[in-house]
Scaffold this active site. Sequence first.
Site, mmCIF file in Angstrom:
data_model
loop_
_atom_site.group_PDB
_atom_site.id
_atom_site.type_symbol
_atom_site.label_atom_id
_atom_site.label_comp_id
_atom_site.label_asym_id
_atom_site.label_seq_id
_atom_site.Cartn_x
_atom_site.Cartn_y
_atom_site.Cartn_z
ATOM 1 N N TYR A 1 31.136 2.616 34.851
ATOM 2 C CA TYR A 1 31.042 1.488 33.918
ATOM 3 C C TYR A 1 31.459 1.884 32.509
ATOM 4 O O TYR A 1 32.381 1.298 31.920
ATOM 5 C CB TYR A 1 29.612 0.926 33.934
ATOM 6 C CG TYR A 1 29.279 0.024 32.773
ATOM 7 C CD1 TYR A 1 30.062 -1.088 32.481
ATOM 8 C CD2 TYR A 1 28.166 0.283 31.966
ATOM 9 C CE1 TYR A 1 29.746 -1.924 31.400
ATOM 10 C CE2 TYR A 1 27.844 -0.546 30.905
ATOM 11 C CZ TYR A 1 28.638 -1.654 30.628
ATOM 12 O OH TYR A 1 28.329 -2.463 29.570
ATOM 13 N N LYS B 1 34.925 0.928 30.403
ATOM 14 C CA LYS B 1 34.802 0.182 29.149
ATOM 15 C C LYS B 1 35.501 0.941 28.015
ATOM 16 O O LYS B 1 36.111 0.324 27.129
ATOM 17 C CB LYS B 1 33.330 -0.055 28.800
ATOM 18 C CG LYS B 1 32.638 -1.085 29.672
ATOM 19 C CD LYS B 1 33.261 -2.469 29.569
ATOM 20 C CE LYS B 1 32.920 -3.155 28.263
ATOM 21 N NZ LYS B 1 33.478 -4.543 28.207
#
Length: 501
Positions: free
Chosen positions: A239, A243
Amino acid sequence: MEEARIPGYLKNKGILITGSTGFLGKILVEKILRVQPDVKRIYLPVRAPDAESAKKRVETEVIGKELFGLLRETHGKGFQSFVDEKVVPLAGDIIHENFGVEGAQLAQMTQEINVIVNGAATTNFYERYDVALDVNVMGVKHMCQLASQCPNLEVILHVSTAYVVGERQGVIQELPFKHGETLREDDAELRLDVDAELRLARDYQRQLAGDDAEQKNERKAMKELGLARAREFGWPNTYVFTKALGEMTLAQELAGGGVPVAIVRPSIITSIQKDPLPGWIEGTRTIDAILIGYAKQNLSCFLADLDLTMDVIPGDMVVNAMMAAVAAHASPPAGQRRPAPAHPTVYHATSSLRNPAPYAVLYRTGIRYFSAHPRVGADGRPVRARSVHFFATVAGFTAYMVVRYRLPLELLGLLNLLLCGLLSRLCDELRRKYAFVMRLVDLYGPFALFRGVFDDANVEKLRLAMAPADRAAFNFDPKTVDWDDYFYRIHIPGVMKYVLK
């Protein structure tokens, strides 16, 4: 008092918001409609096969939520016609060019858009690498390509996460990533190539698809690839890694484009503190797992250092900061445009520097709340609150799990052999559960034991530049929050009401 500027800026503006079905997205849509009913239009692309399905999804997952109760009450019988006039659901997906929007609808939308807020993301720490790249990286690229077709675009705001910095310690400044930057301090020569990562994921997926023996394991293999690539470059999970790649893509795609770009990086987002519905929350955050496990009385231990700061920020404060950043960075339309900064401006929507809240606050307010408001057990009797043992290190938690669960599990395996496999199903289930818990520790450990402090100089500068009326209506100063009162009176009741229904 000086007149508020943020509602004035939003008047007659066309706004595109991705991720509107998410927690922050809903709060943002509601606040815009409430503070500036004269907004021109809000475009909401959502995954749906057609326009009718998109409309139903927005009605069900966004407008129909309790969050919109105050707005519904304000407009009374005219609420639906107001929403129909202002909100435009789009059957689209950020993983496609132009979000899958075509023809006359695309032409009208690109002419009307003045503001783009990119809040869409997959937040799964252990996501398939191809899926995470599609949403968190290619979604950003497609947003930038769409932005280049909007002649009246004035500002782009991208929502990231404060934890793109990985496991850094000390004071962490509000700085954008350099393209190709990694977090591997032990290898200064290592460079990150976003396009190479996209190719790697595609090629590996094709390889798995062409191998009959591997097709069954494709999902797990793609998840493991994401984790391996993240850790290769110094990030703890897929994640935050993707990002970070998304931020790099944003900066590269929009370099020298003339449109101001702001990146808001929130820390752990918690329930609404003030308006329109204190305590409202959706989804389970890391810290809420403690509350839910405690409430269900199935949490005897947890990985957390009670002396460490859990950097939390209420959802409405994050949205207020986002709206302030949009209004502050907006440039005049094309033809009058001032030069945009060479790099995006980063804002930490965080609390660890100005008003740190240790994990101990959550624990003591939890004990206090559940002692005063005990849950009722299956037998109809109040469930008495009990203490939880916290481990301040991964090593300590792992040792406990080995002694408490792994060794008895091994003994159960031996007993199963003696009983000719009679306990096989039980053994397999317990092994899966043990492996699942240890995987969670592996993924969330760096997050739960994070030792950094997020500098928020840019956020404070933004706040101080606001008109006094805006500071009151769009408060995002963490120093105004009494954490003990907030958790006891607002957040914990909110989690019990909206998450643990």
